[in-house]
Every structure is written in C-alpha cells, then in structure tokens.
Motif scaffolding. Structure first.
Motif, PDB file in Angstrom:
ATOM      1  N   UNK A 257       0.826  -1.137  -0.075  1.00 11.32           N
ATOM      2  CA  UNK A 257      -0.107  -0.134  -0.038  1.00 11.32           C
ATOM      3  C   UNK A 257       0.837   1.333   0.046  1.00 11.32           C
ATOM      4  N   UNK A 258       2.072   1.105   0.751  1.00  9.54           N
ATOM      5  CA  UNK A 258       2.682   2.321   0.886  1.00  9.54           C
ATOM      6  C   UNK A 258       3.443   2.747  -0.436  1.00  9.54           C
ATOM      7  N   UNK A 259       3.952   1.538  -1.082  1.00 10.14           N
ATOM      8  CA  UNK A 259       4.776   1.811  -2.269  1.00 10.14           C
ATOM      9  C   UNK A 259       3.951   1.989  -3.654  1.00 10.14           C
ATOM     10  N   UNK A 260       2.847   1.254  -3.614  1.00  9.85           N
ATOM     11  CA  UNK A 260       2.074   1.090  -4.908  1.00  9.85           C
ATOM     12  C   UNK A 260       0.763   1.992  -4.776  1.00  9.85           C
ATOM     13  N   UNK A 261       0.428   2.226  -3.664  1.00 10.53           N
ATOM     14  CA  UNK A 261      -0.892   3.031  -3.306  1.00 10.53           C
ATOM     15  C   UNK A 261      -2.085   2.126  -3.107  1.00 10.53           C
ATOM     16  N   UNK A 262      -3.055   2.833  -2.524  1.00 10.78           N
ATOM     17  CA  UNK A 262      -4.044   1.868  -1.989  1.00 10.78           C
ATOM     18  C   UNK A 262      -5.108   1.462  -3.234  1.00 10.78           C
ATOM     19  N   UNK A 263      -4.798   1.879  -4.237  1.00  9.60           N
ATOM     20  CA  UNK A 263      -5.724   1.406  -5.416  1.00  9.60           C
ATOM     21  C   UNK A 263      -5.088   0.101  -5.867  1.00  9.60           C
ATOM     22  N   UNK A 264      -4.050  -0.289  -5.930  1.00  8.51           N
ATOM     23  CA  UNK A 264      -3.174  -1.475  -6.318  1.00  8.51           C
ATOM     24  C   UNK A 264      -3.674  -2.299  -4.922  1.00  8.51           C
ATOM     25  N   UNK A 265      -3.646  -1.952  -3.901  1.00  7.28           N
ATOM     26  CA  UNK A 265      -3.703  -2.759  -2.838  1.00  7.28           C
ATOM     27  C   UNK A 265      -5.318  -3.294  -2.889  1.00  7.28           C
ATOM     28  N   UNK A 266      -6.170  -2.352  -3.033  1.00  2.00           N
ATOM     29  CA  UNK A 266      -7.715  -2.790  -3.275  1.00  2.00           C
ATOM     30  C   UNK A 266      -7.688  -3.756  -4.157  1.00  2.00           C
ATOM     31  N   UNK A 267      -7.112  -3.650  -5.398  1.00  2.32           N
ATOM     32  CA  UNK A 267      -6.968  -4.797  -6.613  1.00  2.32           C
ATOM     33  C   UNK A 267      -6.658  -6.119  -5.948  1.00  2.32           C
ATOM     34  N   UNK A 268      -5.573  -5.978  -4.970  1.00  2.69           N
ATOM     35  CA  UNK A 268      -5.165  -7.360  -4.674  1.00  2.69           C
ATOM     36  C   UNK A 268      -6.065  -7.943  -3.841  1.00  2.69           C
ATOM     37  N   UNK A 269      -6.663  -7.121  -3.006  1.00  2.00           N
ATOM     38  CA  UNK A 269      -7.925  -7.766  -1.956  1.00  2.00           C
ATOM     39  C   UNK A 269      -9.002  -8.231  -2.866  1.00  2.00           C
ATOM     40  N   UNK A 270      -9.392  -7.660  -4.048  1.00  2.00           N
ATOM     41  CA  UNK A 270     -10.525  -8.118  -4.729  1.00  2.00           C
ATOM     42  C   UNK A 270     -10.183  -9.210  -5.637  1.00  2.00           C
ATOM     43  N   UNK A 271      -8.736  -9.386  -5.874  1.00  2.00           N
ATOM     44  CA  UNK A 271      -8.327 -10.600  -6.529  1.00  2.00           C
ATOM     45  C   UNK A 271      -8.414 -11.836  -5.582  1.00  2.00           C
ATOM     46  N   UNK A 272      -7.897 -11.581  -4.434  1.00  2.00           N
ATOM     47  CA  UNK A 272      -7.784 -12.765  -3.323  1.00  2.00           C
ATOM     48  C   UNK A 272      -9.309 -13.056  -3.165  1.00  2.00           C
ATOM     49  N   UNK A 273     -10.359 -12.140  -3.141  1.00  2.00           N
ATOM     50  CA  UNK A 273     -11.686 -12.733  -2.856  1.00  2.00           C
ATOM     51  C   UNK A 273     -12.227 -13.341  -4.077  1.00  2.00           C
ATOM     52  N   UNK A 274     -11.821 -13.123  -5.284  1.00  2.00           N
ATOM     53  CA  UNK A 274     -12.046 -13.775  -6.383  1.00  2.00           C
ATOM     54  C   UNK A 274     -11.570 -15.105  -6.521  1.00  2.00           C
ATOM     55  N   UNK A 275     -10.423 -15.336  -6.119  1.00  2.00           N
ATOM     56  CA  UNK A 275      -9.597 -16.379  -6.177  1.00  2.00           C
ATOM     57  C   UNK A 275      -9.994 -17.606  -5.128  1.00  2.00           C
ATOM     58  N   UNK A 276      -9.809 -17.222  -3.941  1.00  2.00           N
ATOM     59  CA  UNK A 276      -9.920 -18.039  -2.962  1.00  2.00           C
ATOM     60  C   UNK A 276     -10.990 -19.391  -3.054  1.00  2.00           C
ATOM     61  N   UNK A 277     -12.238 -18.497  -3.262  1.00  2.00           N
ATOM     62  CA  UNK A 277     -13.678 -19.498  -3.153  1.00  2.00           C
ATOM     63  C   UNK A 277     -13.392 -20.519  -4.244  1.00  2.00           C
ATOM     64  N   UNK A 278     -12.390 -20.342  -5.272  1.00  2.00           N
ATOM     65  CA  UNK A 278     -12.487 -21.284  -6.369  1.00  2.00           C
ATOM     66  C   UNK A 278     -11.829 -22.483  -5.838  1.00  2.00           C
TER      67      UNK A 278
END
Length: 377
Positions: A257-278
């Motif tokens: 978050x500090x290096x890439x910004x919160x937008x990238x962090x949010x993208x990571x969280x959404x990607x995790x939310x999409x991947x794990x249930x599979x």
C-alpha cells in the motif's frame, strides 16, 4: 449482488418471452375460431361480418408478427407490452364496444357478447396496464379504459330504456360491468399491497446485504462470519460435528500500500476474494475479517484436512498476477473446534497460529499447537 440481480432479470425476461409466444399462438387459434363462428352465423348482416373478418385478419397477422419478433429477439419485452396495450385498448373500445353497440340491435345479443368475451378482454387490458406501468399510472390507465368501455354500454342501455326495450337484459349487462369494475378495484388494491410488500422486501434485502457484506470485495464481513461461526459452534455442540477455522493475513501488504498506493492494494484484495472461493468447497464460508485479514470456516473438517485445503489456497494465491503488484502470499493459522469453545476462544487460537506463521517465515500454513510451543521457547 448486482450480478445475481442481472441474472434474475434475464431469466425473467426469457420466461416472459416464452409466455407471450405461447399466448400469441393461442391468440391466433382463438381468432380463427372466432372467424369460423362469424362465418357460420348467417343471421348477422354481411357488413358486420365483413368488418369483423377484416379485424380478425389484422389481429391474427399482428399475433404472428409478435411471435416471430419474439423468436428472433428483435423487440424488447417492455416495448412489446406497451404495443400490446395500445392495440388491445383500441380493439376493446372499437370491436368490443362501439361496433357491437352499432350492429347488435337487442340487449339480449349484447348480453351474450359481453358474457362471451367482451368483459374478460377488457379486464385483461386493465391488468396489463397495471403490470406494465407503476401502480398509480397503471391504475389510471386501467380505470380510464374501463370507464370508456362502460360509457359506451351505458349510452346503449339508456337508449334502450328510453325505447322500453328488454329491460331485464339491459340490467344484466350493467350488472356484469359493475361486477367487473368491483373485480378491477380489488385487483388494483392487491397490486398496491403487492408493490408495497415488494418494496419492503427489496429494501430489507439491500439492508441485509449492506450489513453483512464487505463493500470492497463483496465477501461476507466480520458480522456475517461471527454469525456463521456461532451457528457452527451450536451445531457442533448439538450433533458433535467438528469444524476448523483458518485466519490468514496477506504478507507485506502494508508495504504494498505504501509503495504502490491503495488502489493497487484494493485490486489485490479483490483478486484474493475472487481466487480463494475457487479452491474451497461450496459448504465452506469465506470472508474478509478486516484490512488484509481473511477468515475461512470449514464445516465437518478434520484439522489435517483443513491444513491440506489451506495449502491449496496458499499456492493458488501465487498464481494471481496483477500489474504493479508482486507475487501474492499469505500466512495461515488453522485450528479446530474443541468442546466448550466460544467463538472468541477458537478465533484467538487461529490468530496465534497465524502469528507464528508470520514470525517464522511467512507464506506458510501453521496448525495451532504445531509450532506454538517451540515459538514460545
């Protein structure tokens, strides 16, 4: 939530298309039968029969055209319904109201015509108006069409009364329209109640969704996870069905978050939310605990099976690729339910195991008690 609503909307539209196609085919058959009756009824005038023959041809052609357009999906259902309402209204006022009043000279014939199909056709139009538009506008259209049709009948009845012709059948025609008006009023009241009930149901579902769903990822939030956990505890106490709980935390997420910004962090969280249930079972519960922490509840699962499942999830996180984001990894803490556990107790053990995973190398799955004593020493 939006995706599910869109799926329901499309399914409902397909059902409506099928229903209207069936109704169109039945409409053609009904028109053919009406034309056959018109041809064999020789006591009617040739002009009356010719006018209705032309109407039947036009109406049947319209039904065939509607069925064809629906099959080819060249017209929206909403546009079709509005077109049907206009055509049916003209049909009702013209060929079920004005023309019969002109050509049918006796109250007995008008009574038979009203009982046969006129009043039912009129009510179908009114119901269609209530269905297509909002309740206020639909009710105004329905009442307007009904009043216009009833006015044509009343004019004819008044004329018959002035001439003293067949008062009994005149009264019957008026009674039929009055009963139909009462039925229409009842349908409008039911529609108002149904609209209010539907509005309350939708509002309740939206409030529930907001209260129990994480806004960013769309996953279950902490409140929902607590409820599911307490439900699993109650089931375990009652039926002896064990379960496991896993807490995992994304590695180096604060630095990301500090290096890439919160937008990238949010993208990571959404990607995790999409991947794990599979990589989980349908009966498992997965949600966002807060920040970069997630929880997995695994019903009827032994602790070593839970470890295998979380290992599968850990490896799946490595496959997530996002621009400007490093390889994603997480530290997992797994524990199983013990008789007498409260939700806080089992979550505390999972949190301890996760802390061990983070402090002893990260990107690993740790069972509670497996390395905890060594870590304390």
């Amino acid at each position: 939530m939006v995706h599910r609503i869109e799926q329901e909307r499309r399914r409902f539209e397909q059902q409506r298309r099928l229903i209207y196609r069936i109704a169109g085919v039945l409409g053609v058959l009904a028109i053919l039968y009406a034309q056959y009756s018109n041809l064999i009824d020789t006591h009617l005038s040739y002009l009356y029969r010719a006018v209705y023959a032309i109407n039947h041809i036009v109406f049947a052609s319209l039904c065939v055209l509607i069925v064809w357009y629906l099959a080819r999906q060249r017209i929206s259902v909403e546009r079709l319904e509005r077109l049907m309402l206009v055509v049916f209204t003209l049909q009702s006022l013209g060929f079920n109201g004005i023309i019969p009043a002109v050509f049918l000279p006796t109250p007995a014939e008008m009574f038979i015509d009203a009982v046969g199909d006129d009043i039912w056709f009129l009510l179908i139009i009114c119901i269609l108006a209530i269905h297509i538009y909002d309740i206020r506008r639909g009710a105004l259209i329905a009442i307007g069409v009904f009043v216009a049709s009833f006015a044509v009948v009343l004019v004819q009845v008044v004329r018959w009364n002035m001439l003293g012709v067949d008062m009994a059948n005149s009264e019957r025609v008026v009674s039929i329209y009055l009963m139909a008006g009462a039925l229409l009023g009842f349908l409008i009241i039911l529609s108002v109640y149904r609209a209010q009930a539907e509005r309350l149901r939708v509002e309740y579902e939206l409030m529930t969704n907001i209260a129990y769903t994480d806004a960013l990822t769309g996953l279950a939030n902490r409140r929902r996870l607590y409820e599911e956990l307490n439900r699993l505890i109650a089931s375990a106490d009652r039926h002896g069905q064990g379960f496991c709980v896993c807490l995992f935390d994304l590695d180096y997420f604060k630095q990301l978050n500090d290096q890439q910004g919160h937008l990238v962090g949010d993208q990571v969280l959404c990607a995790v939310a999409k991947t794990v249930p599979q990589h989980l079972r349908a009966v498992d519960h997965f949600g966002r605990w807060g920040g970069e922490e997630f929880v997995v509840l695994l019903p009827q699962t032994h602790v070593h099976d839970a470890q295998i499942a979380m290992e599968r999830v850990r490896l799946a996180l490595h496959t997530i690729t996002l621009p400007n984001a490093p390889v994603i990894s997480a530290s997992f803490g797994v524990t199983e339910y013990l008789p007498g556990d409260s939700s806080e107790a089992i979550l505390h053990r999972a949190d301890q195991a996760m802390y061990v995973a983070k402090t002893s190398g990260r990107d690993q799955v740790v069972l509670h008690g497996e390395r905890l004593e060594a870590w304390r020493v």
